[in-house]
Enzyme design. Structure first.
Site, PDB file in Angstrom:
ATOM      1  N   GLU A   1     -10.819  -9.046 -12.952  1.00  5.80           N
ATOM      2  CA  GLU A   1      -9.633  -8.185 -12.933  1.00  5.80           C
ATOM      3  C   GLU A   1      -9.995  -6.755 -13.314  1.00  5.80           C
ATOM      4  O   GLU A   1     -10.405  -6.490 -14.438  1.00  5.80           O
ATOM      5  CB  GLU A   1      -8.598  -8.670 -13.952  1.00  5.80           C
TER       6      GLU A   1
ATOM      7  N   THR B   1      -7.745 -19.404 -13.884  1.00  4.23           N
ATOM      8  CA  THR B   1      -8.521 -20.626 -13.996  1.00  4.23           C
ATOM      9  C   THR B   1      -9.798 -20.453 -13.182  1.00  4.23           C
ATOM     10  O   THR B   1      -9.783 -19.933 -12.096  1.00  4.23           O
ATOM     11  CB  THR B   1      -7.781 -21.844 -13.398  1.00  4.23           C
TER      12      THR B   1
ATOM     13  N   ASN C   1      -2.767  -7.172 -16.001  1.00  2.00           N
ATOM     14  CA  ASN C   1      -2.344  -8.193 -16.949  1.00  2.00           C
ATOM     15  C   ASN C   1      -1.037  -7.866 -17.655  1.00  2.00           C
ATOM     16  O   ASN C   1      -0.373  -8.757 -18.177  1.00  2.00           O
ATOM     17  CB  ASN C   1      -3.457  -8.466 -17.955  1.00  2.00           C
TER      18      ASN C   1
ATOM     19  N   THR D   1      -6.397 -17.787  -6.108  1.00  2.00           N
ATOM     20  CA  THR D   1      -5.103 -17.297  -6.598  1.00  2.00           C
ATOM     21  C   THR D   1      -5.151 -15.772  -6.617  1.00  2.00           C
ATOM     22  O   THR D   1      -4.764 -15.118  -5.665  1.00  2.00           O
ATOM     23  CB  THR D   1      -4.756 -17.866  -7.982  1.00  2.00           C
TER      24      THR D   1
ATOM     25  N   LYS E   1     -13.366 -20.385  -7.435  1.00  2.00           N
ATOM     26  CA  LYS E   1     -12.294 -19.398  -7.502  1.00  2.00           C
ATOM     27  C   LYS E   1     -12.145 -18.972  -8.961  1.00  2.00           C
ATOM     28  O   LYS E   1     -12.532 -19.680  -9.889  1.00  2.00           O
ATOM     29  CB  LYS E   1     -10.981 -19.946  -6.973  1.00  2.00           C
TER      30      LYS E   1
END
Lengths: 403, 403
Positions: free
Chosen positions: A274, A190, A398, A153, A179
């Site tokens: 991230e 996830t 985010n 994703t 992932k």
């Protein structure tokens, strides 16, 4: 940019497992987003799922079907998490399994469904149904790379690894893909991992080995302390090689490759976290128990103050000591605590080490990989946690994600 | 910019307490950084300190001296935390008390020392010693504003409040000041609060009342989950008014103003939190116990994903539910969980509420003050936690602070 991580260009097929990936148009345009994995009838399966009470509908169904045994198919979609979808979500997950059963001839209870993507939106089951015939017809052993890319994703690179190990009965293969951008973004990320081997291992033993491997790999990574509603890690043993684990030495050898692949995949998720600019290993030693060591490692790994200092390459050791001090270890004697970053002893006896210099601290904090070692001086237990720093990009990604 | 918070221009003197503030040059140039508070001989004192095992040297000494009773002076410096300083730090804290004793004629054990500022650097005791004679000569009752400003470090505004309450024996005053940018920055922040009243209250009762008031005020705020090494909250009762708490009604009335002042000061710290753009109240209701309610409130308050969504005014309710789900409540039935933001019911029965619209969600998330209400459907207990959002500025301030 992931930290010291490149995408694998080749992953070994696992005899007894066939895979395929298609573009079902679930959310993304012009990319594959639906994966089907087929297991030989002889296969056994094991899985570890999220502990989040708000687990997604597919997690509930997958857990239920796994308990029934005889799993033949794994169905994975990206782009939609089918989480926070209530009763309808459960019905949609079951319907997806039923569609796989129709197309392949197995029972719906022999299918484990998995979803990752946006939370709170209904799963577009008709698109999955429509894509299944072509997907089932395309299954082949050598498609792990396709599957790896289709389950992504927000990942910036695919994550996978293969290993072979020679046991007393012959050589077996273990291939795994994962992932996740660091267990963050419950709505869009996830952590999902799928591992397959052609060794023949009974389900009970397989589950025990997977749980043990996950405990020190996927369960020891954190980007921001948030656990997704959809996390799952599955290990399948097809038995296609006919090779069993017949001795303690076989078990030890297989466990070792399983741990290596889990460790690599788990750490890859953090390396692609991230906004991550540094990969941090936090090792807590000489603790009174493993739980105590883990408590301290987590407190340091989750401290926004520590993580922003790491981002800034700032040897701000006071923040690390403060996190150790508030971790909740009963009767901690701060005079016995020691702190190393890389090879530099920074603090001991409750304060800065006499030998420490700011220059040495700056040097080790400037690295892309930062090992932090904390000694508690209370016993012999230890624990290691992997995390990344907290950067502007973390907030940007985010904060801006849905807007 | 603090959220809906302005600095008080006037604070009521507390008979029986004299204060002074001078520029001792501890770290800052041309600003007051050393405060002395004198208590009447009749005064009693109570305090609550950080639970961080790495507590600073002054915390150890202040706790020790308070246990001996008969406190006459509080000495507070900003600019240096005297934390992570080992044995030398302890000696420096004791030396500071001894210098106060020399100048004022009390015993060193009648002085409580407090420090806030940079961690890991030795306290410049000679500068404190040299500043003390003029400081002691300047003491007066009406200097709370000066003290409020002198204890600030990274605060953008001073925090203070006065209240009067009429008890059966007469009217008493309660004045409090606090500093802190949200319990963050163990190296440079620290939460410090000083409250004084001219009521006559024995030390034991005073301690019980302070502990109770702190439990739902200073202990219910969080910016980033990090607890400072130097946190302290002190309440002094001089008895100068001669008014005692003689009835349950007196006790209730005094408790009420004490709670109001503690609540205001605690929330002021969050409103001035590093990089804060929103003030968030997280109330968890219908929990099985207060501990359980607090567990859930803390999980939501500490979630970087929730905090970045709040910064972005993004009604990303999946993140809030995911935080509730991972809080660790045993046997949580997600079908009984409800979520309100402001007056908008967002989720119930394990998913999005039927009545919810994205427009309504965006409207309440755009406010500067965001109340989040979570029902667990398990019992009658509740807990409230105050926090702020996670912004670019938080990362900037904490990454760039020392560099």
């Amino acid at each position: 940019m992931p930290i010291n991580l490149t995408e694998p260009t080749e992953l070994l097929p696992v005899p007894g497992m066939r895979l395929g990936a298609v573009a079902a148009g679930i959310r993304y345009k012009e990319r594959r987003d639906l994966v089907l994995m087929e297991l030989a009838p002889s296969a056994s399966a094991a899985a570890v799922f999220t502990r989040n009470a708000f687990c997604a509908a597919p997690v509930i169904v997958a857990r239920e079907h796994l308990a029934g045994g005889a799993i033949r198919y794994l169905l994975i979609n990206s782009g939609n998490a089918n989480a926070g979808t209530g009763e309808r979500g459960l019905a949609d997950a079951r319907a997806s399994c039923a569609h796989v059963a129709e197309v392949t001839g197995c029972e719906a209870t022999q299918v484990m469904p998995f979803s990752t993507g946006v939370i709170g939106e209904p799963l577009p089951v008709p698109r999955i149904r429509d894509a299944l015939p072509a997907l089932a017809a395309s299954l082949k052993e050598d498609a792990w790379i396709d599957a790896m890319r289709a389950i992504m994703t927000t990942d910036t690179v695919g994550k996978g690894m293969s290993r072979q190990v020679t046991l007393s009965g012959g050589t077996v293969t273990l291939t795994g893909i994962a992932k996740g951008s660091g267990m963050i973004r419950p709505d869009m990320a996830t952590m999902l991992a799928y591992l397959g081997t052609d060794a023949a291992i009974p389900a009970g033993e397989l589950q025990a080995m997977l749980s043990e491997a996950v405990d020190t790999s996927f369960n020891c990574i954190t980007v921001d302390g948030d656990t997704s509603t959809n996390d799952a890690c599955v290990l399948c043993a097809t038995g296609a090689s006919g090779v069993q684990l017949v001795s303690d030495e076989d078990r030890r050898a297989f466990r070792e490759v399983l741990q290596a692949v889990c460790d690599h995949l788990a750490q890859a998720i953090v390396r692609d976290g991230e906004g991550a600019t540094k990969f941090i290993t936090i090792q807590v030693n000489s603790a009174g128990s493993r739980e105590e060591a883990r408590l301290v490692a987590d407190a340091v790994a989750h401290s926004p103050l520590v993580k922003t200092a790491l981002f800034a390459s700032d040897p701000n050791w006071g923040r690390i000591l403060a996190a150790v001090g508030r971790a909740g270890v009963q009767g901690l004697d701060v005079n016995r605590v020691s702190l190393h970053v890389g090879d530099v002893l920074i603090a001991e006896h409750g304060g800065r080490a006499a030998s420490y210099t700011e220059e040495a601290g700056k040097r080790v904090m400037a690295e892309a990989e930062i090992p932090i070692r904390i000694g508690l001086g209370r016993g012999t237990a230890s624990a290691t946690v992997y995390t990344c720093d907290l950067s502007f990009d973390y907030v940007r990604i985010n904060a801006e994600y849905r807007s």
